[in-house]
Design a protein around this motif. Structure first.
Motif, mmCIF file in Angstrom:
data_model
loop_
_atom_site.group_PDB
_atom_site.id
_atom_site.type_symbol
_atom_site.label_atom_id
_atom_site.label_comp_id
_atom_site.label_asym_id
_atom_site.label_seq_id
_atom_site.Cartn_x
_atom_site.Cartn_y
_atom_site.Cartn_z
ATOM 1 N N GLY A 90 0.775 -1.235 0.000
ATOM 2 C CA GLY A 90 0.000 0.000 0.000
ATOM 3 C C GLY A 90 0.803 1.278 0.000
ATOM 4 O O GLY A 90 1.988 1.310 0.308
ATOM 5 N N GLY A 96 -1.591 9.660 -5.566
ATOM 6 C CA GLY A 96 -2.430 8.904 -6.492
ATOM 7 C C GLY A 96 -2.112 9.140 -7.949
ATOM 8 O O GLY A 96 -2.923 8.829 -8.826
ATOM 9 N N LYS A 101 3.512 6.038 -9.739
ATOM 10 C CA LYS A 101 3.501 4.582 -9.868
ATOM 11 C C LYS A 101 4.421 4.133 -10.998
ATOM 12 O O LYS A 101 5.024 3.050 -10.928
ATOM 13 N N VAL A 119 -3.408 -2.134 -2.388
ATOM 14 C CA VAL A 119 -3.863 -0.745 -2.408
ATOM 15 C C VAL A 119 -3.754 -0.100 -1.024
ATOM 16 O O VAL A 119 -4.067 -0.718 0.000
ATOM 17 N N ASP A 123 -3.163 5.713 -2.428
ATOM 18 C CA ASP A 123 -3.400 5.257 -3.801
ATOM 19 C C ASP A 123 -4.813 5.559 -4.271
ATOM 20 O O ASP A 123 -5.125 5.377 -5.456
ATOM 21 N N LEU A 124 -5.670 6.010 -3.370
ATOM 22 C CA LEU A 124 -7.065 6.296 -3.712
ATOM 23 C C LEU A 124 -7.339 7.787 -3.868
ATOM 24 O O LEU A 124 -8.471 8.184 -4.108
ATOM 25 N N VAL A 129 -7.619 5.878 -7.951
ATOM 26 C CA VAL A 129 -8.452 4.682 -8.104
ATOM 27 C C VAL A 129 -8.268 4.084 -9.491
ATOM 28 O O VAL A 129 -7.997 2.887 -9.651
ATOM 29 N N TYR A 132 -4.502 2.851 -10.053
ATOM 30 C CA TYR A 132 -4.198 1.567 -9.414
ATOM 31 C C TYR A 132 -4.902 0.418 -10.139
ATOM 32 O O TYR A 132 -4.295 -0.629 -10.419
ATOM 33 N N GLN A 133 -6.191 0.570 -10.416
ATOM 34 C CA GLN A 133 -6.944 -0.519 -11.032
ATOM 35 C C GLN A 133 -6.372 -0.900 -12.395
ATOM 36 O O GLN A 133 -6.289 -2.080 -12.727
ATOM 37 N N PHE A 139 -8.853 -4.196 -6.082
ATOM 38 C CA PHE A 139 -8.498 -3.845 -4.715
ATOM 39 C C PHE A 139 -8.512 -5.079 -3.808
ATOM 40 O O PHE A 139 -7.717 -5.178 -2.872
ATOM 41 N N ASP A 154 -8.645 -4.288 0.640
ATOM 42 C CA ASP A 154 -8.711 -2.852 0.900
ATOM 43 C C ASP A 154 -9.259 -2.620 2.310
ATOM 44 O O ASP A 154 -10.385 -3.010 2.619
ATOM 45 N N HIS A 190 -3.315 -2.822 3.872
ATOM 46 C CA HIS A 190 -2.472 -1.681 4.223
ATOM 47 C C HIS A 190 -2.711 -1.188 5.649
ATOM 48 O O HIS A 190 -1.790 -1.131 6.467
#
Length: 268
Positions: A90, A96, A101, A119, A123-124, A129, A132-133, A139, A154, A190
């Motif tokens: 995480g 984000g 990344k 996650v 990261d959100l 969102v 990451y996806q 998640f 998550d 996380h």
């Protein structure tokens, strides 16, 4: 040059250049962005020849802005014999952002073993969102290796305004029920349940749920920028919190025969 030809050439040039332009620091992807890293790294993991029954992995969280330290983490991991994989638990990014990344991806490309990204709350943030996806995947996901099932999920409750749905206890319950063919279970998330960023209304149900299956070995967390191990109630499995990458320390874990035989905080 005819007017229509000029217009055609102008728009053709613009369109051909679009993939090379970063329109916004908040963009979610470009054509060169890596995708489905967890799926691809798990495929690599399953292709590795199995030379030992003992499972060995590293867990460390919060690579956010710790790029020099992440480079050194990769170097240290590459020197550990018989290491199976590494988990970034995480906060892979701080804001984000896609670029954050991608920097981490460039660093961890040098790792000699596969790695998994879980996650985190940072990261959100913003378009995190979507980033990451697209880059890592779901998640909530699970995988099994050397007879150990890893339930990664998550727990970033604050980012959902403590709506009572994160962590998803129903999803975790189903994952815990589908364990007839495994020797042990490891929970990975996380934010630890003792944190103020975890939904306190779900803390006790979460801790009890993870302990409801006798095959559960340990629950692994990060987020606190410190290392710790605690037992929320008598007879509980250990809830272990790893250090942050920025503090140059990671958690090294060994599991054999469905038992946690070693966990050690290693500085580098």
């Amino acid at each position: 040059m005819p007017k229509y030809l000029f217009i055609f050439l102008f728009f053709t040039t613009i369109l051909s250049a679009c993939d090379n332009i970063e329109f916004s620091p908040n963009q979610a992807f470009n054509k060169n962005s890596p995708t489905n890293l967890n799926h691809k790294n798990l495929a690599l993991l399953y292709q590795k020849p199995v030379t030992s029954d003992t499972l060995r992995f590293i867990l460390s969280g919060d690579t956010q802005r710790a790029y020099d330290q992440a480079v050194d983490l990769v170097k240290e991991a590459n020197n550990i014999p018989n290491l199976d994989f590494l988990i970034i638990n995480g906060d892979i990014s701080d804001f984000g952002l896609l670029q954050e990344k991608e920097w981490i991806y460039d660093i961890f490309k040098q790792l000699k073993v596969p790695y998994i990204g879980v996650v985190g709350n940072h990261d959100l943030i913003a378009n995190g969102v979507l980033v990451y996806q697209r880059m890592f995947g779901d998640f909530n996901f699970s995988f099994t290796y050397k007879g150990i099932k890893f339930i990664c999920h998550d727990t970033n409750s604050r980012e959902y305004n403590f709506n009572g749905k994160v962590p998803d206890l129903n999803w975790i319950r189903k994952e815990l029920q589908n364990t007839d063919d495994v020797e042990g279970i490891v929970s990975v998330a996380h934010i630890p349940p003792r944190s103020g960023d975890f939904d306190m209304n779900l803390r006790t149900p979460y801790e009890e749920l993870l302990n409801s299956n006798p095959k559960t070995i340990v629950s692994l967390h990060s987020h606190e920028n410190d290392n710790a191990a605690y037992f929320p109630f008598e007879g509980s499995i250990p809830f272990i919190v790893s250090e942050a990458v920025v503090n140059r320390e990671f958690l090294y874990v060994e599991i054999a025969n469905g038992k946690l035989i070693k966990y050690e905080n290693i500085k580098y």
